[in-house]
Write an enzyme that holds these catalytic residues in place. Structure first.
Site, mmCIF file in Angstrom:
data_model
loop_
_atom_site.group_PDB
_atom_site.id
_atom_site.type_symbol
_atom_site.label_atom_id
_atom_site.label_comp_id
_atom_site.label_asym_id
_atom_site.label_seq_id
_atom_site.Cartn_x
_atom_site.Cartn_y
_atom_site.Cartn_z
ATOM 1 N N GLU A 157 31.208 12.370 -16.318
ATOM 2 C CA GLU A 157 30.206 12.040 -15.315
ATOM 3 C C GLU A 157 28.942 11.956 -16.219
ATOM 4 O O GLU A 157 28.709 12.720 -17.086
ATOM 5 C CB GLU A 157 30.072 13.165 -14.297
ATOM 6 N N ASN A 182 30.835 19.575 -11.313
ATOM 7 C CA ASN A 182 31.500 19.138 -10.361
ATOM 8 C C ASN A 182 33.040 19.356 -10.532
ATOM 9 O O ASN A 182 33.959 18.281 -10.982
ATOM 10 C CB ASN A 182 31.264 17.436 -9.895
ATOM 11 N N GLU A 224 25.014 19.203 -3.664
ATOM 12 C CA GLU A 224 25.555 17.668 -3.724
ATOM 13 C C GLU A 224 27.299 17.834 -3.317
ATOM 14 O O GLU A 224 27.896 17.505 -3.996
ATOM 15 C CB GLU A 224 25.644 17.233 -5.234
ATOM 16 N N ARG A 242 24.194 27.754 -11.487
ATOM 17 C CA ARG A 242 23.264 26.924 -11.566
ATOM 18 C C ARG A 242 22.149 27.041 -10.416
ATOM 19 O O ARG A 242 22.697 27.131 -9.074
ATOM 20 C CB ARG A 242 23.735 25.419 -11.512
ATOM 21 N N ARG A 251 12.029 17.977 -1.784
ATOM 22 C CA ARG A 251 13.074 18.341 -2.438
ATOM 23 C C ARG A 251 12.638 19.276 -3.776
ATOM 24 O O ARG A 251 13.374 20.130 -4.281
ATOM 25 C CB ARG A 251 13.825 17.101 -2.866
ATOM 26 N N LYS A 254 17.310 23.465 -14.051
ATOM 27 C CA LYS A 254 17.061 22.553 -15.014
ATOM 28 C C LYS A 254 15.413 22.641 -15.519
ATOM 29 O O LYS A 254 14.902 23.310 -14.894
ATOM 30 C CB LYS A 254 17.203 21.009 -14.145
ATOM 31 N N ASP A 266 15.286 16.526 -11.085
ATOM 32 C CA ASP A 266 16.411 16.202 -11.768
ATOM 33 C C ASP A 266 16.402 15.425 -12.876
ATOM 34 O O ASP A 266 16.656 14.460 -13.067
ATOM 35 C CB ASP A 266 17.424 15.332 -10.765
ATOM 36 N N GLU A 295 20.875 10.155 -18.842
ATOM 37 C CA GLU A 295 21.205 9.650 -17.453
ATOM 38 C C GLU A 295 19.778 8.874 -17.017
ATOM 39 O O GLU A 295 20.024 7.880 -16.573
ATOM 40 C CB GLU A 295 21.460 10.962 -16.600
ATOM 41 N N HIS A 342 12.158 9.377 -10.255
ATOM 42 C CA HIS A 342 13.215 8.969 -9.205
ATOM 43 C C HIS A 342 13.100 7.545 -8.573
ATOM 44 O O HIS A 342 13.613 7.429 -7.373
ATOM 45 C CB HIS A 342 13.501 9.931 -8.134
HETATM 46 C C1 GCV Z 1 27.106 16.586 -12.243
HETATM 47 C C2 GCV Z 1 22.460 14.639 -10.736
HETATM 48 C C3 GCV Z 1 23.652 13.862 -11.492
HETATM 49 C C4 GCV Z 1 24.955 14.104 -10.822
HETATM 50 C C5 GCV Z 1 25.301 15.613 -11.632
HETATM 51 C C6 GCV Z 1 24.099 16.266 -10.939
HETATM 52 C C7 GCV Z 1 24.066 17.947 -11.331
HETATM 53 O O1 GCV Z 1 22.500 14.514 -9.609
HETATM 54 O O2 GCV Z 1 23.393 12.346 -11.119
HETATM 55 O O3 GCV Z 1 25.720 13.487 -11.679
HETATM 56 O O4 GCV Z 1 26.372 15.862 -11.326
HETATM 57 O O5 GCV Z 1 22.867 15.883 -11.383
HETATM 58 O O6 GCV Z 1 23.339 18.143 -12.322
HETATM 59 O O7 GCV Z 1 24.977 18.622 -10.778
#
Ligand code: GCV
Length: 712
Positions: free
Chosen positions: A182, A225, A306, A339, A351, A375, A380, A408, A536
């Site tokens: 991912e 995930n 998510e 997390r 958010r 984070k 994000d 990303e 974003h």
């Molecule tokens: C692992 C963002 C990313 C997702 C990621 C998520 C997270 O939303 O796009 O791919 O999922 O962060 O940190 O859990």
């Protein structure tokens, strides 16, 4: 000669006899080209005397043998006593009577992982000693010594004492069991699940070497995930095989734990963290894991975020969920990294405020082996965010900072973006939680609140590509994360300097200009993607390319920029969503006041009229345009600069970077043109004089989908 022939030629011979493909990372150990220096290094290191039998000591010895052979073209003779000047002595006071006799006072300061490298006369002979309290410290010291030679520094009459400031320095791999990653842009997962545990790819050892060389001491090998299958016996045995390879290098394995695993692989009807059967299940699971991996590090958990399962599915809290898992791991000294990246997919509250709202109230409620892992910013991993308000707000909780090394939102593995300045910006941010100087670095080090444990995580950018990270310069982000995790006070410039010298060349006519560009590269990317605190606004499907117009269900790009005929930006002041109230008064006062906020965060916190006069004397619209255009022109300048460096490094990597810079330039222009045209529909002002208008219409940019990009 045309470029293709040149590439083929280079592949055959390269600058040093073979093509450089980047596999060796910063551990290239190419000969020191300065003969004077070579002679001096050779006089300091003639032979090696190793005390200790462990696999870690064997790894240190092997690394020194390979390194010295490459750097000084010398095979190090291994001896059992000091009979000449130029003996390199390695060991701990426990493994070496000679080191014990030296009574090195510095060792009382270096803990379990630190080391000392010191020139000492022993029995009348001049020696270089790498001493530590543990074999791992000796290994870290060995890498440091090699890096001194790689970067052309003196090793005569030295005394270096060093130790890590953060205890857990962990990579988070978002690798799936089917081999995909991912947000991974460098190929597939390194972990060959099918052939594990029987086949141990030599690459696993090289991965461990690279990490140990920068002090990384933990790795979460699977995606947050998570699949519950990674906790089944079959996969635990495979993970144990990896752990065995990593152990000599001081690297512990961690796993992500899917909260609903008791149902999915345990046959239970519930995963309620207060259910006695569930509690028993996790305890048994922890015991089982430790039977295969005695030094297992613990669990990383993404819960109720998510769509992932979590304690809230049973009306239980994050604290109840995390503590239940922590209890299962505690008898084995394992930790839970829980997390704080949580938000509702359904649009509701701002958010940026949600994690604080969900976690702050549990400060003090977590067990001593729990970390909460936010984070770096509240949304994000955007190109720029203010720091996460949970830092400073949870003084009774161990906070583990999470950075994203994989790009990303910063150009995948196509754009040259050096992330150390971003890491530094967060680490040096002052939360004011305990007055001036309450930096995030101090909080993460556990120093500010005197926590027992400390930790930092980075989402890895490593994959199966031959050079590990896709873009040759993306290696610098892996490297920088490790160096800063070891010592958050290091400057991005020092790290870039070391990395460039170890990875490419010591030639200052290459290092100086490239370093200058690296240091500015993140700001350039912010400018051509999301300047002035915008965030974003990428394509919401791919997270690549501009998409300020994108609409999906739930959160749309428009919710993040709120452009209208009046202005642009999200009002998070006390008159708006009041996200500023989550910061301490000094920070809040700065963010809340349009006259005090730095322009870099302006639109994150304020909805600002298009004609608002900026400190630069431009109005907001002009400033936005200025930033978009200057981001692109900086990339163009770098292309020119790079072209002038052609013969200073090997042709293969030179050519790779050249091509990637050309891609970056095209995509930066795509970002600029799409975004400027889109925001112009609200600002309703012409492009200021002197700017070349975008070649295409807004509709054109809106239609571009990966992989059909702008050059079509
Ligand atoms: C692992 C963002 C990313 C997702 C990621 C998520 C997270 O939303 O796009 O791919 O999922 O962060 O940190 O859990």
């Amino acid at each position: 000669m045309n470029r293709i022939i040149l590439m083929l030629f280079a592949m055959l011979i390269g600058t040093n006899g073979y093509a450089e493909n980047g596999y060796d990372l910063w551990l290239r150990y190419k000969p020191v080209y300065d003969t004077n220096k070579t002679n001096i290094y050779r006089s300091v290191i003639k032979q090696i005397y190793v005390a200790g039998e462990s696999k870690t000591i064997a790894a240190a010895t092997m690394e020194l043998q390979i390194g010295i052979k490459g750097l000084l073209s010398r095979s190090l003779k291994s001896v059992r006593h000091i009979n000449t000047d130029g003996t390199l002595l390695l060991g701990t006071p426990i493994t070496s009577a000679t080191i014990a006799k030296l009574r090195l006072a510095e060792l009382s300061r270096v803990g379990n992982e630190g080391y000392l490298i010191k020139s000492i006369r022993i029995n009348g002979k001049s020696c270089l000693v790498i001493a530590a309290n543990t074999d791992i410290g000796v290994l870290y010291g060995s890498y440091r010594l090699l890096s001194l030679i790689q970067t052309g520094q003196s090793i005569q009459n030295i005394s270096i004492v060093d130790h890590p400031k953060i205890q857990l320095r962990v990579l988070n791999h978002w690798d799936n069991l089917n081999g995909t990653i991912e947000r991974g842009y460098a190929g597939y997962s390194l972990w060959d699940w099918q052939r594990l545990p029987g086949y141990l790819d030599p690459r696993y050892t090289d991965y461990a070497r690279a990490n140990a060389s920068i002090g990384i001491n933990g790795t979460v090998i699977n995606n947050v995930n998570a699949s519950a299958r990674s906790l089944t016996k079959d996969y635990l045995i495979k993970a144990a095989a990896l752990a065995q390879v990593f152990r000599p290098y001081g690297i512990k394995i961690y796993l992500t734990a899917r909260f609903s695993a008791p149902i999915e692989i345990g046959g239970l009807k519930t995963a309620d963290p207060l259910d006695p059967e569930v509690i028993k299940w996790w305890k048994r699971k922890a015991d089982e894991i430790y039977s295969y991996i005695p030094d297992f590090g613990g669990f990383l958990v993404k819960a109720n975020s998510e769509g992932q399962p979590g304690p809230q599915d049973y009306k239980r809290s994050h604290a109840e969920g995390a503590n239940m898992m922590a209890d299962a791991l505690a008898p084995h000294n394992g930790v839970v990294m829980w997390r704080a990246f949580v938000y509702e997919n359904i649009k509701g509250e701002d958010r940026a405020k949600q994690a604080y709202q969900e976690f702050k109230k549990f400060d003090g409620a977590f067990k001593s082996n729990v970390f909460i892992q936010p984070k770096n910013g509240p949304i994000d991993f955007q190109p720029r965010e203010p720091f996460h308000p949970l830092f400073g707000a949870m003084s009774k909780t161990q906070l583990m900072l999470e950075f994203q090394i994989t790009q990303e939102y910063l150009g995948f593995a196509t754009h040259l973006v050096y992330l150390a300045p971003l890491f530094k910006e967060t680490l040096s941010a002052d939360t004011y939680s305990k007055g001036k100087g309450s930096t995030i670095a101090k909080i993460v080090e556990g120093k500010l609140e005197e926590h027992q444990r400390s930790g930092i995580a980075g989402v890895a950018n490593i994959g199966s590509d031959i050079n590990w990270t896709g873009h040759p310069f993306a290696q610098s982000n892996w490297y920088a994360f490790g160096r800063m995790a070891w010592n958050p006070d290091l400057s991005p410039a020092v790290i870039a300097d070391d990395w460039l010298k170890m990875t490419f060349t010591n030639d200052s006519s290459f290092v100086a200009p490239v370093k200058e560009y690296m240091l500015a590269s993140r700001e350039h990317a912010v400018n051509y993607m999301m300047p002035l605190g915008l965030n974003h606004i990428m394509n919401l499907g791919t997270h690549y390319g501009p998409g300020p117009w994108d609409k999906i269900t739930g959160w749309n790009a428009h919710d993040y920029h709120l452009a209208d005929d009046e202005g642009i930006g999200v009002d998070r002041t006390d008159k708006g969503s009041d996200a500023v109230s989550q910061y301490f008064p000094e920070v809040r006062a700065q963010y809340n006041d349009i006259n005090k906020i730095p322009p870099e965060l302006l639109l994150w916190f304020h909805h600002v009229p298009w004609k608002y006069k900026m400190a630069s004397d431009r109005n907001l619209w002009e400033e936005l345009v200025y930033r978009y255009y200057s981001g692109v022109s900086a990339v163009e300048k770098m292309q020119d600069k790079w072209d002038r460096l052609e013969h200073k490094i090997d042709p293969v990597r030179f050519e790779q970077v050249k091509q990637l810079l050309a891609e970056q330039q095209r995509e930066a222009a795509w970002w600029r043109d799409g975004s400027v045209l889109y925001f112009q529909t609200y600002a309703k002002m012409p492009l200021p004089a002197g700017y070349k208008a975008p070649l295409r219409t807004l509709e054109h940019y809106k239609q571009i989908k990966m992989p059909d990009r702008i050059n079509k």
